[in-house]
Design an enzyme around this catalytic site. Sequence first.
Site, PDB file in Angstrom:
ATOM      1  N   GLU A  26       0.831  -1.211   0.000  1.00 24.34           N
ATOM      2  CA  GLU A  26       0.000   0.000   0.000  1.00 24.34           C
ATOM      3  C   GLU A  26       0.867   1.264   0.000  1.00 24.34           C
ATOM      4  O   GLU A  26       2.070   1.213   0.256  1.00 24.34           O
ATOM      5  CB  GLU A  26      -0.932   0.008   1.214  1.00 24.34           C
ATOM      6  CG  GLU A  26      -0.206   0.091   2.536  1.00 24.34           C
ATOM      7  CD  GLU A  26      -1.029   0.763   3.622  1.00 24.34           C
ATOM      8  OE1 GLU A  26      -1.315   1.954   3.455  1.00 24.34           O
ATOM      9  OE2 GLU A  26      -1.343   0.106   4.627  1.00 24.34           O
ATOM     10  N   LYS A  87      -5.857  10.594   0.478  1.00 20.19           N
ATOM     11  CA  LYS A  87      -6.024   9.259   1.054  1.00 20.19           C
ATOM     12  C   LYS A  87      -7.220   8.617   0.353  1.00 20.19           C
ATOM     13  O   LYS A  87      -8.349   9.066   0.500  1.00 20.19           O
ATOM     14  CB  LYS A  87      -6.249   9.357   2.557  1.00 20.19           C
ATOM     15  CG  LYS A  87      -6.309   8.008   3.257  1.00 20.19           C
ATOM     16  CD  LYS A  87      -6.528   8.174   4.752  1.00 20.19           C
ATOM     17  CE  LYS A  87      -6.660   6.821   5.442  1.00 20.19           C
ATOM     18  NZ  LYS A  87      -7.018   6.951   6.870  1.00 20.19           N
ATOM     19  N   VAL A 107      -5.796   0.222   2.537  1.00 17.98           N
ATOM     20  CA  VAL A 107      -5.888  -1.236   2.454  1.00 17.98           C
ATOM     21  C   VAL A 107      -6.979  -1.635   1.467  1.00 17.98           C
ATOM     22  O   VAL A 107      -6.770  -2.466   0.576  1.00 17.98           O
ATOM     23  CB  VAL A 107      -6.163  -1.848   3.849  1.00 17.98           C
ATOM     24  CG1 VAL A 107      -6.543  -3.326   3.735  1.00 17.98           C
ATOM     25  CG2 VAL A 107      -4.928  -1.686   4.744  1.00 17.98           C
ATOM     26  N   ASP A 139     -18.600   4.406  12.760  1.00 15.70           N
ATOM     27  CA  ASP A 139     -17.307   4.585  12.087  1.00 15.70           C
ATOM     28  C   ASP A 139     -16.635   3.220  11.938  1.00 15.70           C
ATOM     29  O   ASP A 139     -16.021   2.702  12.872  1.00 15.70           O
ATOM     30  CB  ASP A 139     -16.423   5.542  12.894  1.00 15.70           C
ATOM     31  CG  ASP A 139     -15.187   5.981  12.113  1.00 15.70           C
ATOM     32  OD1 ASP A 139     -14.948   5.430  11.024  1.00 15.70           O
ATOM     33  OD2 ASP A 139     -14.470   6.880  12.595  1.00 15.70           O
ATOM     34  N   SER A 141     -14.222   0.970   9.169  1.00 13.46           N
ATOM     35  CA  SER A 141     -13.355   1.096   8.002  1.00 13.46           C
ATOM     36  C   SER A 141     -13.889   0.319   6.806  1.00 13.46           C
ATOM     37  O   SER A 141     -14.385  -0.806   6.942  1.00 13.46           O
ATOM     38  CB  SER A 141     -11.949   0.587   8.350  1.00 13.46           C
ATOM     39  OG  SER A 141     -11.142   0.514   7.192  1.00 13.46           O
ATOM     40  N   ALA A 142     -13.729   0.909   5.630  1.00 14.69           N
ATOM     41  CA  ALA A 142     -14.088   0.227   4.377  1.00 14.69           C
ATOM     42  C   ALA A 142     -13.206  -0.998   4.139  1.00 14.69           C
ATOM     43  O   ALA A 142     -13.555  -1.865   3.324  1.00 14.69           O
ATOM     44  CB  ALA A 142     -13.962   1.198   3.204  1.00 14.69           C
ATOM     45  N   ASP A 143     -12.078  -1.084   4.852  1.00 12.53           N
ATOM     46  CA  ASP A 143     -11.194  -2.251   4.711  1.00 12.53           C
ATOM     47  C   ASP A 143     -11.953  -3.545   4.982  1.00 12.53           C
ATOM     48  O   ASP A 143     -11.720  -4.564   4.330  1.00 12.53           O
ATOM     49  CB  ASP A 143     -10.020  -2.175   5.695  1.00 12.53           C
ATOM     50  CG  ASP A 143      -9.095  -1.002   5.453  1.00 12.53           C
ATOM     51  OD1 ASP A 143      -9.270  -0.289   4.438  1.00 12.53           O
ATOM     52  OD2 ASP A 143      -8.190  -0.786   6.283  1.00 12.53           O
ATOM     53  N   LYS A 160      -5.199  -2.235  13.680  1.00 13.60           N
ATOM     54  CA  LYS A 160      -4.525  -1.190  14.446  1.00 13.60           C
ATOM     55  C   LYS A 160      -5.136  -1.112  15.846  1.00 13.60           C
ATOM     56  O   LYS A 160      -6.354  -1.126  16.002  1.00 13.60           O
ATOM     57  CB  LYS A 160      -4.637   0.150  13.720  1.00 13.60           C
ATOM     58  CG  LYS A 160      -3.909   0.160  12.383  1.00 13.60           C
ATOM     59  CD  LYS A 160      -4.016   1.507  11.700  1.00 13.60           C
ATOM     60  CE  LYS A 160      -3.241   1.526  10.393  1.00 13.60           C
ATOM     61  NZ  LYS A 160      -3.954   0.832   9.301  1.00 13.60           N
TER      62      LYS A 160
END
Length: 305
Positions: A26, A87, A107, A139, A141-143, A160
């Site tokens: 990435e 980003k 990611v 909230d 993540s789209a990951d 993380k």
Amino acid sequence: MLKDYLEINPGVQKALDAGKPIVALESTIISHGMPYPQNVETARNVEKIVREHGAEPATIAIIGGKIKIGLTDGELEHLGTAKNVIKTSRRDIPFVIAKKADGAATVATTMILAALAGIRVFVTGGIGGVHRGAPETFDISADLEELARTNVAVVCAGAKSILDLKLTLEYLETRGVPVVGFGTEELPAFYTRKSGFKVDYRVDSEKELAQAVKVKWEMGINGGLVIANPIPEQYQMDKAVIDKAIDEALADAAREGVKGKETTPYLLAKIKEITGGDSLDSNIQLIYNNAVVGANLAVELAKLQ
């Protein structure tokens, strides 16, 4: 046409044509994850480690509106120093390309673009996940959604540790994404080897892992895998120290109204500041460790083709 947007580095194209092992990398970590010059130095070293272990590195980004699968040294330097790099997650890709802008691949985006190019192994530091407070903020993540739909194996040091790890695991379970511990039965927590949460499966070799990955996709069970590879023991941080730093950083973010995709870069920078740079050192070492496993996995997968 896809070829109008996609530019594959000659070295990567040669490896693709020959069926050689390739590892996607990435670029958000370069533009948003670390300060200069450590960001560029780390990116170069990760590529070197991948090559030393028998695979071709393919760092992925959007530069001048063109999807780049594999960057030149000059492009790495550009990403590490340019000020207006966006980003870029799934929703952003068409707009970054249409505006002919520079975009650093998250990611999720790296998975999408790697799959478009036919690359099945991806190395990163840690995946995104469910943020703390998500029951109120939503909230997430789209990951995680990308892991549920895109056939790329993601080697990371877990999610993380700024995230809600329990809810992240619950979300991945719901979406059918295997979380595999590499040499561990416990989910690593990025800066530390332990989190208190179990993984779905433990594997102890890249060969064993490659066989499971091959079966998954040959059966048409779409989606990625999280390969959770703990940070080497000598580089992990003291859990009490990093937990305190995370709590301070989260409080600062809430006070300053930091939200959305700015949250993770803000928190990582704040934690680095609070820990006097120790968190950055750990971050770099865990990425190097992941690069070894990712390259070895790519080599084993190539043998099975």
